[in-house]
Write an enzyme that holds these catalytic residues in place. Structure first.
Site, PDB file in Angstrom:
ATOM      1  N   GLN A  48       0.810  -1.216   0.000  1.00 43.23           N
ATOM      2  CA  GLN A  48       0.000   0.000   0.000  1.00 43.23           C
ATOM      3  C   GLN A  48       0.851   1.277   0.000  1.00 43.23           C
ATOM      4  O   GLN A  48       0.335   2.345  -0.316  1.00 43.23           O
ATOM      5  CB  GLN A  48      -0.935  -0.018   1.211  1.00 43.23           C
ATOM      6  CG  GLN A  48      -1.919  -1.173   1.163  1.00 43.23           C
ATOM      7  CD  GLN A  48      -2.816  -1.243   2.387  1.00 43.23           C
ATOM      8  OE1 GLN A  48      -2.470  -1.875   3.377  1.00 43.23           O
ATOM      9  NE2 GLN A  48      -3.957  -0.586   2.345  1.00 43.23           N
TER      10      GLN A  48
ATOM     11  N   HIS B 258      -2.527  -5.304 -12.430  1.00 45.50           N
ATOM     12  CA  HIS B 258      -2.126  -5.107 -13.829  1.00 45.50           C
ATOM     13  C   HIS B 258      -3.052  -5.830 -14.799  1.00 45.50           C
ATOM     14  O   HIS B 258      -3.384  -5.319 -15.859  1.00 45.50           O
ATOM     15  CB  HIS B 258      -0.682  -5.587 -14.046  1.00 45.50           C
ATOM     16  CG  HIS B 258       0.309  -4.754 -13.290  1.00 45.50           C
ATOM     17  ND1 HIS B 258       1.567  -5.203 -12.948  1.00 45.50           N
ATOM     18  CD2 HIS B 258       0.222  -3.498 -12.792  1.00 45.50           C
ATOM     19  CE1 HIS B 258       2.206  -4.258 -12.274  1.00 45.50           C
ATOM     20  NE2 HIS B 258       1.411  -3.215 -12.172  1.00 45.50           N
TER      21      HIS B 258
ATOM     22  N   ASP C 144       1.918   0.458  -8.076  1.00 48.14           N
ATOM     23  CA  ASP C 144       3.227   0.540  -8.756  1.00 48.14           C
ATOM     24  C   ASP C 144       4.105   1.615  -8.125  1.00 48.14           C
ATOM     25  O   ASP C 144       5.311   1.433  -7.967  1.00 48.14           O
ATOM     26  CB  ASP C 144       3.050   0.877 -10.252  1.00 48.14           C
ATOM     27  CG  ASP C 144       2.497  -0.299 -11.045  1.00 48.14           C
ATOM     28  OD1 ASP C 144       2.173  -1.339 -10.427  1.00 48.14           O
ATOM     29  OD2 ASP C 144       2.380  -0.172 -12.279  1.00 48.14           O
TER      30      ASP C 144
ATOM     31  N   ARG D 294       4.435   0.192  12.925  1.00 50.39           N
ATOM     32  CA  ARG D 294       4.078  -1.104  12.353  1.00 50.39           C
ATOM     33  C   ARG D 294       4.103  -0.984  10.827  1.00 50.39           C
ATOM     34  O   ARG D 294       3.361  -0.191  10.249  1.00 50.39           O
ATOM     35  CB  ARG D 294       2.693  -1.543  12.827  1.00 50.39           C
ATOM     36  CG  ARG D 294       2.232  -2.804  12.141  1.00 50.39           C
ATOM     37  CD  ARG D 294       0.869  -3.284  12.623  1.00 50.39           C
ATOM     38  NE  ARG D 294       0.504  -4.486  11.881  1.00 50.39           N
ATOM     39  CZ  ARG D 294      -0.602  -4.623  11.154  1.00 50.39           C
ATOM     40  NH1 ARG D 294      -1.498  -3.651  11.074  1.00 50.39           N
ATOM     41  NH2 ARG D 294      -0.838  -5.736  10.501  1.00 50.39           N
TER      42      ARG D 294
ATOM     43  N   HIS E 204       1.693  -9.273   4.834  1.00 54.02           N
ATOM     44  CA  HIS E 204       0.487  -8.450   4.717  1.00 54.02           C
ATOM     45  C   HIS E 204      -0.062  -8.620   3.290  1.00 54.02           C
ATOM     46  O   HIS E 204      -0.090  -7.672   2.507  1.00 54.02           O
ATOM     47  CB  HIS E 204       0.805  -6.988   5.049  1.00 54.02           C
ATOM     48  CG  HIS E 204      -0.393  -6.143   5.400  1.00 54.02           C
ATOM     49  ND1 HIS E 204      -0.515  -5.460   6.586  1.00 54.02           N
ATOM     50  CD2 HIS E 204      -1.518  -5.871   4.715  1.00 54.02           C
ATOM     51  CE1 HIS E 204      -1.670  -4.792   6.610  1.00 54.02           C
ATOM     52  NE2 HIS E 204      -2.298  -5.017   5.479  1.00 54.02           N
TER      53      HIS E 204
ATOM     54  N   ASN F  60      -1.116 -10.699   8.712  1.00 49.96           N
ATOM     55  CA  ASN F  60      -2.148  -9.689   8.883  1.00 49.96           C
ATOM     56  C   ASN F  60      -3.501 -10.210   8.406  1.00 49.96           C
ATOM     57  O   ASN F  60      -3.635 -10.600   7.247  1.00 49.96           O
ATOM     58  CB  ASN F  60      -1.811  -8.419   8.092  1.00 49.96           C
ATOM     59  CG  ASN F  60      -2.911  -7.374   8.234  1.00 49.96           C
ATOM     60  OD1 ASN F  60      -3.121  -6.837   9.318  1.00 49.96           O
ATOM     61  ND2 ASN F  60      -3.654  -7.122   7.163  1.00 49.96           N
ATOM     62  N   GLU F  61      -4.475 -10.217   9.282  1.00 50.98           N
ATOM     63  CA  GLU F  61      -5.875 -10.487   8.945  1.00 50.98           C
ATOM     64  C   GLU F  61      -6.103 -11.703   8.049  1.00 50.98           C
ATOM     65  O   GLU F  61      -6.513 -11.552   6.886  1.00 50.98           O
ATOM     66  CB  GLU F  61      -6.504  -9.251   8.290  1.00 50.98           C
ATOM     67  CG  GLU F  61      -6.524  -8.050   9.198  1.00 50.98           C
ATOM     68  CD  GLU F  61      -7.330  -6.884   8.626  1.00 50.98           C
ATOM     69  OE1 GLU F  61      -7.808  -6.971   7.490  1.00 50.98           O
ATOM     70  OE2 GLU F  61      -7.484  -5.882   9.337  1.00 50.98           O
TER      71      GLU F  61
ATOM     72  N   ASN G 258      -7.089  -5.767  14.989  1.00 60.18           N
ATOM     73  CA  ASN G 258      -7.455  -4.715  14.037  1.00 60.18           C
ATOM     74  C   ASN G 258      -8.952  -4.504  14.141  1.00 60.18           C
ATOM     75  O   ASN G 258      -9.721  -5.446  13.901  1.00 60.18           O
ATOM     76  CB  ASN G 258      -7.123  -5.139  12.602  1.00 60.18           C
ATOM     77  CG  ASN G 258      -5.624  -5.287  12.364  1.00 60.18           C
ATOM     78  OD1 ASN G 258      -4.822  -5.002  13.240  1.00 60.18           O
ATOM     79  ND2 ASN G 258      -5.252  -5.716  11.183  1.00 60.18           N
TER      80      ASN G 258
ATOM     81  N   TYR H 120     -12.355  -1.808  13.365  1.00 61.79           N
ATOM     82  CA  TYR H 120     -12.879  -0.575  12.759  1.00 61.79           C
ATOM     83  C   TYR H 120     -14.338  -0.320  13.097  1.00 61.79           C
ATOM     84  O   TYR H 120     -14.741   0.817  13.284  1.00 61.79           O
ATOM     85  CB  TYR H 120     -12.767  -0.642  11.222  1.00 61.79           C
ATOM     86  CG  TYR H 120     -11.344  -0.626  10.717  1.00 61.79           C
ATOM     87  CD1 TYR H 120     -10.585  -1.793  10.652  1.00 61.79           C
ATOM     88  CD2 TYR H 120     -10.756   0.561  10.306  1.00 61.79           C
ATOM     89  CE1 TYR H 120      -9.275  -1.773  10.196  1.00 61.79           C
ATOM     90  CE2 TYR H 120      -9.448   0.585   9.838  1.00 61.79           C
ATOM     91  CZ  TYR H 120      -8.723  -0.579   9.789  1.00 61.79           C
ATOM     92  OH  TYR H 120      -7.426  -0.545   9.334  1.00 61.79           O
TER      93      TYR H 120
ATOM     94  N   GLU I 282      -4.535  -1.968  14.354  1.00 59.05           N
ATOM     95  CA  GLU I 282      -5.186  -1.076  13.381  1.00 59.05           C
ATOM     96  C   GLU I 282      -6.494  -0.557  13.959  1.00 59.05           C
ATOM     97  O   GLU I 282      -7.196  -1.286  14.667  1.00 59.05           O
ATOM     98  CB  GLU I 282      -5.519  -1.801  12.063  1.00 59.05           C
ATOM     99  CG  GLU I 282      -4.332  -2.111  11.203  1.00 59.05           C
ATOM    100  CD  GLU I 282      -4.706  -2.777   9.884  1.00 59.05           C
ATOM    101  OE1 GLU I 282      -5.823  -2.567   9.386  1.00 59.05           O
ATOM    102  OE2 GLU I 282      -3.860  -3.524   9.361  1.00 59.05           O
TER     103      GLU I 282
HETATM  104  C1  PNW Z   1      -7.397  -3.740   6.936  1.00 57.26           C
HETATM  105  N1  PNW Z   1     -13.698  -4.922   6.684  1.00 57.26           N
HETATM  106  O1  PNW Z   1      -8.278  -4.437   6.137  1.00 57.26           O
HETATM  107  C2  PNW Z   1      -6.032  -3.997   6.341  1.00 57.26           C
HETATM  108  O2  PNW Z   1      -5.159  -4.632   7.224  1.00 57.26           O
HETATM  109  C3  PNW Z   1      -5.403  -2.780   5.748  1.00 57.26           C
HETATM  110  O3  PNW Z   1      -4.415  -3.167   4.837  1.00 57.26           O
HETATM  111  C4  PNW Z   1      -6.471  -1.910   5.128  1.00 57.26           C
HETATM  112  O4  PNW Z   1      -5.972  -0.866   4.365  1.00 57.26           O
HETATM  113  C5  PNW Z   1      -7.343  -1.385   6.252  1.00 57.26           C
HETATM  114  O5  PNW Z   1      -7.851  -2.442   7.042  1.00 57.26           O
HETATM  115  C6  PNW Z   1      -8.505  -0.538   5.783  1.00 57.26           C
HETATM  116  O6  PNW Z   1      -9.333  -1.262   4.928  1.00 57.26           O
HETATM  117  C7  PNW Z   1      -9.622  -4.499   6.366  1.00 57.26           C
HETATM  118  O7  PNW Z   1     -14.373  -5.146   5.684  1.00 57.26           O
HETATM  119  C8  PNW Z   1     -10.422  -4.511   5.255  1.00 57.26           C
HETATM  120  O8  PNW Z   1     -14.221  -4.783   7.749  1.00 57.26           O
HETATM  121  C9  PNW Z   1     -11.768  -4.666   5.377  1.00 57.26           C
HETATM  122  C10 PNW Z   1     -12.324  -4.779   6.608  1.00 57.26           C
HETATM  123  C11 PNW Z   1     -11.538  -4.749   7.741  1.00 57.26           C
HETATM  124  C12 PNW Z   1     -10.166  -4.595   7.609  1.00 57.26           C
END
Ligand code: PNW
Length: 482
Positions: free
Chosen positions: A35, A55, A68, A93, A138, A182-183, A323, A325, A391
């Site tokens: 990223q 690509h 890229d 991180r 990742h 990661n995830e 992580n 959100y 995260e």
């Molecule tokens: C994480 N969801 O992904 C990733 O670890 C990161 O690379 C990413 O950029 C970031 O969160 C934001 O998206 C997720 O659908 C993607 O809940 C999707 C979800 C959660 C985490």
């Protein structure tokens, strides 16, 4: 009586704003190689599945963009460290690109230029007093390994371990925290079961479980390798970062469904590693095996661990990387539909509450209390592991004035303090996603999570602090919510 109690609750909540974070609590910030780095084919780097996917199938990316160049952190890494200094973070991180170390994945002749790059970066980081937290994987597996099945091929465990060994050998002296993966939920379920991430396999209820089975074993193998050979030398810690939405029951009758969804989402990975009994969650094994037999399968689509494997995997983490959100309302959806899929296995439907504030990402709404509940659930379910929030963040469409992000961080960190002080959850650190606007996977550069804004129309990719960066900087400095 009730009013006095409510008054007390409100008073305690207000008080939270004034208390400092615990003395041993550390603040950081997160990024990932694909990223941010760019330089996708220079200095000996080979193609990863993300290079290939962006690509060959640009139509999958919202703005048809790719990584890229991204933030060009491969060339601007010294500037990035200045940003970290400016924020005042105690740890950073970031992830290492597998294809910079082994360009085609074959574990022979590591690419010296790749090793030099991370060596220089780690030297500079540590000489600035910033602790590295390194994600080994990742999502950017070498394309040539994917051609052989990637994480669906059990041989991947050896490839991944050989790659991790190079990292431990070369960088172990400076890295305090390692994150194996990661995830796995996003990578295996949404990237193999669905086509929401590379490698976009899209075989739900089968490929996701195969990927998951090998990824858990690969995680455990790397943990044991560190434990057996490197811990005595470097005294670092090894964990895994698991993503989790909080699933809140829609009605009282949906309590089982909400818990089942938590188990299918985070328990899938956490139960084998963090629970006292090990293995996949009971409810996952039961639901998938029952469905599989109804569908006529001679076996359960969820592979089985042997007794030896269960013991080998259990306990393989020094910390729980979390992580988080957002939150969803979950509802029981048991049905007779025999279509093979992960959703038909868990039989839960979930949605956000329309009254919640929303981010730009389709899945993101602002629900700070879900964060607190989740942290408490982790504590109660897995005997209070050490947690690092690896995260947490909010997306918009860019701009340096980002009051919604400031508000998000303020409320989520408040929930975090309540989890620490009221629920006594062992959270030891916090790293927002993300340092600067970057390539947000299928959302390209449309949805932005950065604390620093990046002007992608300027070839120099200048970074500028958003209001949220200034806010976070103040929090770190005062160790309080301002
Ligand atoms: C994480 N969801 O992904 C990733 O670890 C990161 O690379 C990413 O950029 C970031 O969160 C934001 O998206 C997720 O659908 C993607 O809940 C999707 C979800 C959660 C985490």
């Amino acid at each position: 009586m009730l009013f006095a109690f409510l008054g007390l609750v409100i008073w305690v909540c207000r008080l939270i704003l004034a208390v400092p974070f615990p003395e041993d609590f550390i603040f950081g910030v997160s990024t990932a190689a694909y990223q941010n780095e760019g330089a996708w084919n220079t200095s000996g780097k080979g193609p990863s599945i993300w290079d290939t996917l962006t690509h060959e199938r640009p139509e999958l990316i919202l703005d048809r963009s790719n990584g890229d160049v991204a933030d060009n952190s491969y060339n601007k890494w010294e500037e990035d460290i200045e940003l970290l200094n400016d924020l005042g973070v105690q740890f950073y991180r970031f992830s290492i690109a597998w294809t910079r170390i082994f360009p085609d994945g074959e574990p022979i002749n590591p690419n010296q230029e790749g090793i030099n790059f991370y060596n220089n970066f780690l030297d500079q980081l540590t000489s600035n007093g910033i602790l590295p937290m390194v994600t080994i994987f990742h999502w950017d597996i070498p394309e040539s390994l994917q051609k052989m099945g990637g994480f669906m091929n059990p041989r991947i465990i050896d490839y991944y371990t050989a790659y991790a060994k190079v990292l431990f050998d070369h960088f172990g002296d400076r890295v305090k925290y390692w994150i194996t993966i990661n995830e796995p939920k996003q990578y295996c379920q949404e990237g193999h079961g669905e086509a929401s991430y590379a490698p976009a396999i899209n075989i739900s209820g089968v490929a996701d479980y195969l990927c998951g089975h090998n990824i858990i074993r690969a995680h455990a193998a790397v943990y044991h390798m560190y434990d057996d050979y490197y811990r005595s030398l470097y005294d670092g810690e090894v964990g895994i970062s698991l993503s989790g939405h909080w699933f809140e029951a829609y009605t009282r009758d949906d309590e089982d469904a909400a818990e089942r969804m938590r188990q299918f989402y985070v328990g899938w990975w956490a139960n084998p590693i963090f629970s006292s009994e090990g293995d996949y969650p009971k409810v996952m094994k039961e639901f998938i095996s029952k469905r599989s037999s109804q569908q006529g399968y001679p076996w359960s689509r969820l592979p089985e661990f042997t007794e030896d494997e269960i013991n080998y995997i259990r306990g393989t983490a020094d910390f729980f990387g979390f992580n988080h959100y957002t939150t969803f309302m979950a509802q029981n959806a048991e049905s007779d539909d025999l279509t093979v899929s992960y959703a038909n296995d868990h039989q839960v439907i979930f949605a956000s509450d329309p009254t919640w504030a929303r981010g730009a990402s389709a899945w993101l709404s602002v629900v700070p209390w879900g964060f607190r509940k989740y942290l408490k659930w982790i504590k109660d379910t897995y005997s209070s592991p050490i947690i690092y929030v690896t995260e947490n963040g909010f997306s918009d469409h860019g701009g340096l004035h980002d009051p919604e992000r400031v508000q998000y961080y303020k409320q989520y960190m408040e929930a975090l303090l309540e989890a620490i002080y009221i629920d006594e959850v062992e959270v030891k650190g916090y790293a927002p996603w993300t340092l600067m606007d970057n390539f947000e996977w299928f959302d390209g550069y449309v949805n932005r999570f950065g604390l620093y804004g990046v002007d992608f129309s300027d070839p120099n990719l200048p970074r500028k602090p958003k209001d949220s960066a200034k806010y976070y900087k103040e929090v770190i400095k005062s160790r309080r919510l301002v």
